[in-house]
Design a protein around this motif. Sequence first.
Motif, PDB file in Angstrom:
ATOM      1  N   TRP A  18      -9.321   1.433   0.148  1.00 55.69           N
ATOM      2  CA  TRP A  18      -8.045   2.149   0.247  1.00 55.69           C
ATOM      3  C   TRP A  18      -8.220   3.569   0.779  1.00 55.69           C
ATOM      4  CZ3 TRP A  18      -9.004  -1.200  -3.911  1.00 55.69           C
ATOM      5  CH2 TRP A  18      -8.148  -2.296  -4.003  1.00 55.69           C
ATOM      6  N   THR A  26      -6.401  -6.377  -1.950  1.00 50.71           N
ATOM      7  CA  THR A  26      -5.898  -6.862  -3.239  1.00 50.71           C
ATOM      8  C   THR A  26      -6.458  -8.248  -3.546  1.00 50.71           C
ATOM      9  OG1 THR A  26      -3.871  -5.565  -2.987  1.00 50.71           O
ATOM     10  CG2 THR A  26      -3.821  -7.394  -4.561  1.00 50.71           C
ATOM     11  N   GLU A  44      -4.032  -3.924   3.106  1.00 48.38           N
ATOM     12  CA  GLU A  44      -3.746  -3.809   1.668  1.00 48.38           C
ATOM     13  C   GLU A  44      -3.811  -5.176   0.987  1.00 48.38           C
ATOM     14  OE1 GLU A  44      -2.902  -1.388  -0.491  1.00 48.38           O
ATOM     15  OE2 GLU A  44      -2.165   0.356   0.639  1.00 48.38           O
ATOM     16  N   ARG A  75      -4.776  -2.024  -6.330  1.00 50.59           N
ATOM     17  CA  ARG A  75      -5.351  -0.694  -6.129  1.00 50.59           C
ATOM     18  C   ARG A  75      -5.438   0.037  -7.466  1.00 50.59           C
ATOM     19  NH1 ARG A  75      -3.733   3.469  -1.286  1.00 50.59           N
ATOM     20  NH2 ARG A  75      -5.265   5.092  -1.750  1.00 50.59           N
TER      21      ARG A  75
END
Length: 553
Positions: free
Chosen positions: A265, A180, A176, A186
């Motif tokens: 994602w 980013t 994650e 996201r």
Amino acid sequence: MNRVVLERRAEGAVAARELGDDGTTVGETRLPAGSLAGFVRERERVPVRWVWDDTTRWYPALLDAGVRVERCTDLRLTHAVLRRSPLVDQALLTAGETAAWDALQPVTPADPALFPLEDPADGLDPVAEHERQQAALAASTHPARLALLLAAESSGALVAAEMTHAGLPWRADVHERLLTELLGPRPPHGSRPAVLEALAREVRAALRAPELNPDSPGALLRALQSAGLAVEDTRSWTLEQLDHPVVGPLLEYKRLSRLLTANGWAWLDAWVREGRFRSWFVPGGVVTGRWASSGGGALSVPVQVRPAAVADDGWRLVVADVAQLEPRVLAGMSGDDAMAEAARAADLYEGMVAGGAVETRTQAKVAILGAMYGATRGGSGRIMPRLTRRYPRAIGLVEEAARAGERGEVVHTLLGRGSPRPTGAWAERAVALGEPAEVAGSREERDRHRRAWGRFTRNFVVQGTGAEWALCWLADLRNRLWRLGGAGPLQQRPHLVFFLHDEVVVHTPDHLADAVAEEVRRAAAAAGRLLFGAFPVDFPLDVSVVASWADAG
């Protein structure tokens, strides 16, 4: 060694048929499917080879129950090898159910039941198929080589199931964070991440196309052409040749868009569970014997997200890959002493320079890859005569494989995996001498296909034998890791979690990491001896002990 054939029976029952030395059934045990794991665990106390229709249909449930098997014969995989091998009399494999064995496909662990409903494997007789395979193997022109290939192929099936079961350690929080940092936060479903949206605006401005969707190849091509750029496609290589303000942001957009699509994602949500990335590995998924994968793109994990592959606390990843596997395999299978001498160097290409074959490492790499892949014109072609003089047996082997392919013949790897038969008009008949001029075009077309197939067979024999070396490496390493780890189930011992052609990743307790690295090297040396005997060809490894896959050298 005892052999036990497992068969599914009606109403969820399993039959375990004990085979004698002559292949006939000497005993049978029937038990409920729920009792199978205990039965297998008990029988594994002494050496046994399990014979079953397909590892993907049996082994995942056993692993879920904490049962690991040491040996098996995967009839689906071995059938496929024997059916294509030119070393085998196909009449010995022919029966009423042969076409059904030809068509049998692996299954994925999506169905939680032990056996899927209406499984086509249920109509097959594994004992009869095993008997046919053993007869075909015994009558083959090189039974020892083929037997090694079949054993390695079946061991590979066990490794594949175990890697899916254990999973590659994967930190979702790290993934994650990487996304980013590269793409921005996201976004809502259906929206572009902030970084991609900013790049899209730059692309539109540079092309003066305010409504452009850069994800549409057709719209992008039209916008490029409207801006006066003479391009025929939107591939990155084409764009790199342009001198225009759009090139920088557009290439970056394409790079990050690929990352979002392949490992963004949505990928993280779909494929990472409980700290593990689990894809389904497909042994023999490529005609050369190389593996494929099903789901999650396991064989193409990009470097941008590899920092998320992090060992558990108190554990390490041992990452190993062999340098220049295929040229070393070519030296071994051809018995070319001069190329084997070059392969004794950690860098085979530098060894070729030291041996006087070429002046520079770049020349060596271009020339040897050209010899193996058929790029025998241009720079590679100019060096080929020197390579042929220096390495006559190695170059002669790939040249003969190419000529055989051009004649429409089947070639085979060192252990006997056969190439597919060519298709098309050129393969069905030779060009007749004295054809009228109006068929010259078709003759040229057939010649083009013939040469292309020759390039395929040239590489097939080397790439396929490289896959065989890797299978033997995996099979031996798998058992070495099990013996090294002491007591406990698979996930508590050192275990394989990733394999790609010439690279392995092992997840191991920290205190065993150095021992694992040594066993990885010993297994590679053992694989070389299995395939090439005492012929002196080396397979040096680059081995790293790391916390994260991204830290491997």
